[in-house]
Design an enzyme around this catalytic site. Structure first.
Site, PDB file in Angstrom:
ATOM      1  NE  ARG A 105     -25.162 -13.721  97.288  1.00 53.09           N
ATOM      2  CZ  ARG A 105     -26.017 -12.903  96.677  1.00 53.09           C
ATOM      3  NH1 ARG A 105     -25.821 -12.528  95.439  1.00 53.09           N
ATOM      4  NH2 ARG A 105     -27.069 -12.453  97.307  1.00 53.09           N
ATOM      5  CB  THR A 109     -27.494 -19.364  90.437  1.00 54.91           C
ATOM      6  OG1 THR A 109     -27.335 -19.622  91.838  1.00 54.91           O
ATOM      7  CG2 THR A 109     -27.397 -20.667  89.665  1.00 54.91           C
ATOM      8  CG  ASP A 201     -15.075 -12.853 108.748  1.00 60.42           C
ATOM      9  OD1 ASP A 201     -15.237 -13.119 107.549  1.00 60.42           O
ATOM     10  OD2 ASP A 201     -15.692 -13.454 109.669  1.00 60.42           O
ATOM     11  CG  ASP A 204     -12.463 -15.435 110.099  1.00 62.71           C
ATOM     12  OD1 ASP A 204     -12.868 -16.612 110.173  1.00 62.71           O
ATOM     13  OD2 ASP A 204     -12.004 -14.939 109.062  1.00 62.71           O
TER      14      ASP A 204
HETATM   15  N1  URA Z   1     -19.295  -9.754 107.449  1.00 59.90           N
HETATM   16  C1  URA Z   1     -18.348  -9.518 108.385  1.00 59.90           C
HETATM   17  O1  URA Z   1     -18.081 -10.368 109.216  1.00 59.90           O
HETATM   18  N2  URA Z   1     -17.728  -8.339 108.391  1.00 59.90           N
HETATM   19  C2  URA Z   1     -18.002  -7.365 107.496  1.00 59.90           C
HETATM   20  O2  URA Z   1     -17.395  -6.289 107.556  1.00 59.90           O
HETATM   21  C3  URA Z   1     -18.985  -7.643 106.530  1.00 59.90           C
HETATM   22  C4  URA Z   1     -19.618  -8.835 106.521  1.00 59.90           C
END
Ligand code: URA
Length: 210
Positions: A105, A109, A201, A204
């Site tokens: 993203r 913009t 995440d 991760d």
């Molecule tokens: N992307 C992720 O990896 N975890 C989330 O909770 C939201 C978006």
């Protein structure tokens, strides 16, 4: 038309998802669980693949036996976390083709900018399954599917592990023709766009980059 959302609420999937959510689950275990759930999601999302009959010889006689019809399915990973779903799905669909879509993203913009796009050619007769573990705001899934639609695939489905209600709503608004498959729909998004209670995440946790 509002696309269907299928929550794949099989108890085995729900159990494995709970193990994935735990903060203490290691990267190795997280990957293994994602692979196992991805196999089960692949089974569910391909439930309506068309079959055709072929004549085969069993050791005893010939018969008309069902085989998958048409060209190979294409799995499309949204980078980077979508890669974590591919291995499991390939266990179920070993000859599937694999495409990759990378978008970020633009902070000014706020538009999705493509930095990688590689799919097989001529998708007109192919069934595409787009994968990303987390459908959070839905922005990247919407942008990826918009871009993929420009290639005129035969059909499209979207598969994730976890979805937020906000993400489903946004996705359905933009792509009401694309069915969504998810193992669970969580409560809501936090101010940073993370799914709550979620699992953190996904990228991760898959790649051990935290
Ligand atoms: N992307 C992720 O990896 N975890 C989330 O909770 C939201 C978006």
């Amino acid at each position: 038309m509002t696309a269907q959302v299928t929550i794949v609420d099989h108890p085995v999937i729900q159990h494995k998802l709970t193990l994935m959510r735990r903060r203490k689950t290691s990267t190795q275990k997280f990957r293994a669980l994602l692979k196992e759930i991805s196999m089960l999601l692949a089974y569910e999302v391909t439930r309506d693949l068309p079959l055709t009959l072929r004549t085969i010889e069993t050791p005893l006689q010939s018969m008309e036996a069902p085989v998958l019809e048409g060209k190979k399915v294409v799995l499309v990973a949204i980078l980077r976390a979508g890669i974590g779903i591919i291995d499991g799905m390939l266990e179920v669909l070993p000859s599937a083709r694999v495409g990759h879509v990378g978008l970020y993203r633009d902070p000014e913009t706020l538009q999705a900018v493509e930095y990688f796009f590689k799919l097989p050619g001529n998708l007109r007769d192919r069934q595409l399954i787009v994968v990303d573990p987390m459908l959070a705001t839905g922005h990247s899934a919407v942008a990826a599917v918009t871009r993929i639609k420009a290639e005129q695939p035969g059909s499209l489905k979207f598969v994730c592990l976890l979805a937020a209600p906000e993400g489903i709503e946004h996705f359905q608004e933009c792509h009401p023709d694309v069915p969504v498959f998810t193992a669970a729909v969580d409560e809501h998004l936090n101010d940073h766009g993370y799914i709550l209670p979620g699992l953190g995440d996904a990228g991760d946790r898959i790649f051990g980059t935290k």
